[in-house]
Write a protein that holds these residues in place. Structure first.
Motif, PDB file in Angstrom:
ATOM      1  N   GLU A 171       0.937  -1.430  -0.053  1.00  0.00           N
ATOM      2  CA  GLU A 171      -0.068   0.016  -0.108  1.00  0.00           C
ATOM      3  C   GLU A 171       0.889   1.140   0.025  1.00  0.00           C
ATOM      4  O   GLU A 171       0.584   2.170  -0.803  1.00  0.00           O
ATOM      5  CB  GLU A 171      -1.027  -0.066   1.251  1.00  0.00           C
ATOM      6  CG  GLU A 171      -1.818   1.062   1.352  1.00  0.00           C
ATOM      7  CD  GLU A 171      -2.962   1.114   2.577  1.00  0.00           C
ATOM      8  OE1 GLU A 171      -3.244   2.052   3.056  1.00  0.00           O
ATOM      9  OE2 GLU A 171      -2.887   0.066   3.200  1.00  0.00           O
ATOM     10  N   GLU A 174       2.498   1.787  -3.532  1.00  0.00           N
ATOM     11  CA  GLU A 174       1.331   2.265  -4.569  1.00  0.00           C
ATOM     12  C   GLU A 174       1.212   3.660  -4.364  1.00  0.00           C
ATOM     13  O   GLU A 174       1.249   4.672  -5.217  1.00  0.00           O
ATOM     14  CB  GLU A 174       0.340   1.448  -4.435  1.00  0.00           C
ATOM     15  CG  GLU A 174       0.564   0.201  -5.079  1.00  0.00           C
ATOM     16  CD  GLU A 174      -0.468  -0.869  -4.908  1.00  0.00           C
ATOM     17  OE1 GLU A 174      -1.530  -0.557  -4.504  1.00  0.00           O
ATOM     18  OE2 GLU A 174       0.095  -2.147  -5.499  1.00  0.00           O
ATOM     19  N   ASN A 175       1.191   4.056  -2.900  1.00  0.00           N
ATOM     20  CA  ASN A 175       0.982   5.447  -2.658  1.00  0.00           C
ATOM     21  C   ASN A 175       1.899   6.526  -3.052  1.00  0.00           C
ATOM     22  O   ASN A 175       1.824   7.419  -3.593  1.00  0.00           O
ATOM     23  CB  ASN A 175       0.469   5.575  -1.230  1.00  0.00           C
ATOM     24  CG  ASN A 175      -0.935   4.977  -0.810  1.00  0.00           C
ATOM     25  OD1 ASN A 175      -1.792   5.049  -1.727  1.00  0.00           O
ATOM     26  ND2 ASN A 175      -0.969   4.888   0.397  1.00  0.00           N
ATOM     27  N   ASP A 176       3.142   5.891  -2.751  1.00  0.00           N
ATOM     28  CA  ASP A 176       4.634   6.730  -3.148  1.00  0.00           C
ATOM     29  C   ASP A 176       4.524   6.919  -4.427  1.00  0.00           C
ATOM     30  O   ASP A 176       5.038   7.791  -4.951  1.00  0.00           O
ATOM     31  CB  ASP A 176       5.613   6.124  -2.312  1.00  0.00           C
ATOM     32  CG  ASP A 176       5.721   6.065  -0.924  1.00  0.00           C
ATOM     33  OD1 ASP A 176       4.810   6.786  -0.322  1.00  0.00           O
ATOM     34  OD2 ASP A 176       6.465   5.325  -0.272  1.00  0.00           O
ATOM     35  N   THR A 179       2.402   9.483  -5.859  1.00  0.00           N
ATOM     36  CA  THR A 179       2.834  10.769  -5.469  1.00  0.00           C
ATOM     37  C   THR A 179       3.941  11.067  -6.375  1.00  0.00           C
ATOM     38  O   THR A 179       4.180  12.176  -6.644  1.00  0.00           O
ATOM     39  CB  THR A 179       3.414  10.844  -3.853  1.00  0.00           C
ATOM     40  OG1 THR A 179       2.365  10.295  -3.067  1.00  0.00           O
ATOM     41  CG2 THR A 179       3.897  12.343  -3.427  1.00  0.00           C
TER      42      THR A 179
END
Length: 188
Positions: A171, A174-176, A179
């Motif tokens: 998670e 994927e968020n990084d 960004t």
């Protein structure tokens, strides 16, 4: 200033020379540099395993497929980045290298990371993050936070292989990468 692309064969020759280092007895180490030498993003990973050594390509197998998915999240593909899998003394225990090992390998790493002139350097995992940022702070604390290393914007991220077995890291990864895509598009 021109930043030449260093062919894989030349990098492998450097590795062959480095194998004479007594720190490296019984260990595997490689340097790979592939991709677009004009890329805005330099991805600095750790030395690949034996299968990647044999294939001459970084990020093959499950971690490689996952990296492709992560790049897509950022709106990138392998043709849009330069991947430098850096030299690393890699003992069988796969533990983090000792300070003297990092110091011994630093000239090879520095040359590899200077082959292009990126806007962003994405470091994957502890080894590359500690090398680029010259810090003892680990990836768990630094991931997803934009850092500076001289004139470079550095974005530390977990290594894709770590996320294959840990849903929290998946998670975060994927968020990084989402960004990173926003940073590249100027949305952040």
């Amino acid at each position: 200033m021109e930043h030449p692309h260093i062919p894989l064969e030349d990098l492998q020759a450097q590795v062959a020379a480095c194998r004479r280092c007594p720190l490296c007895d019984g260990r595997t180490q490689t340097v790979f540099g592939v991709g677009n030498p004009e890329a805005r993003v330099l991805i600095v990973g750790e030395a690949p395993g034996k299968n990647e050594d044999l294939q001459g390509e970084p990020f093959v197998g499950a971690a490689g497929k996952y990296l492709n998915e992560l790049l897509a999240i950022a709106g990138l593909s392998r043709e849009d980045v330069y991947i430098a899998n850096v030299l690393k003394c890699r003992p069988p225990s796969n533990r983090d290298p000792r300070p003297e090992e990092i110091q011994a390998c630093t000239p090879f790493l520095r040359e590899q990371t200077r082959t292009i002139n990126p806007e962003y350097i994405v470091t994957l995992g502890n080894f590359s993050t500690k090398f680029i940022l010259k810090t003892d702070v680990g990836i768990t604390r630094l991931h997803g936070t934009l850092q500076r290393a001289g004139r470079f914007k550095v974005f530390p991220i977990f290594h894709p292989a770590a996320a294959l077995y840990d849903s929290k890291k998946r998670e975060a990864l994927e968020n990084d990468f989402a960004t990173l895509g926003e940073l590249l598009r100027g949305e952040v």
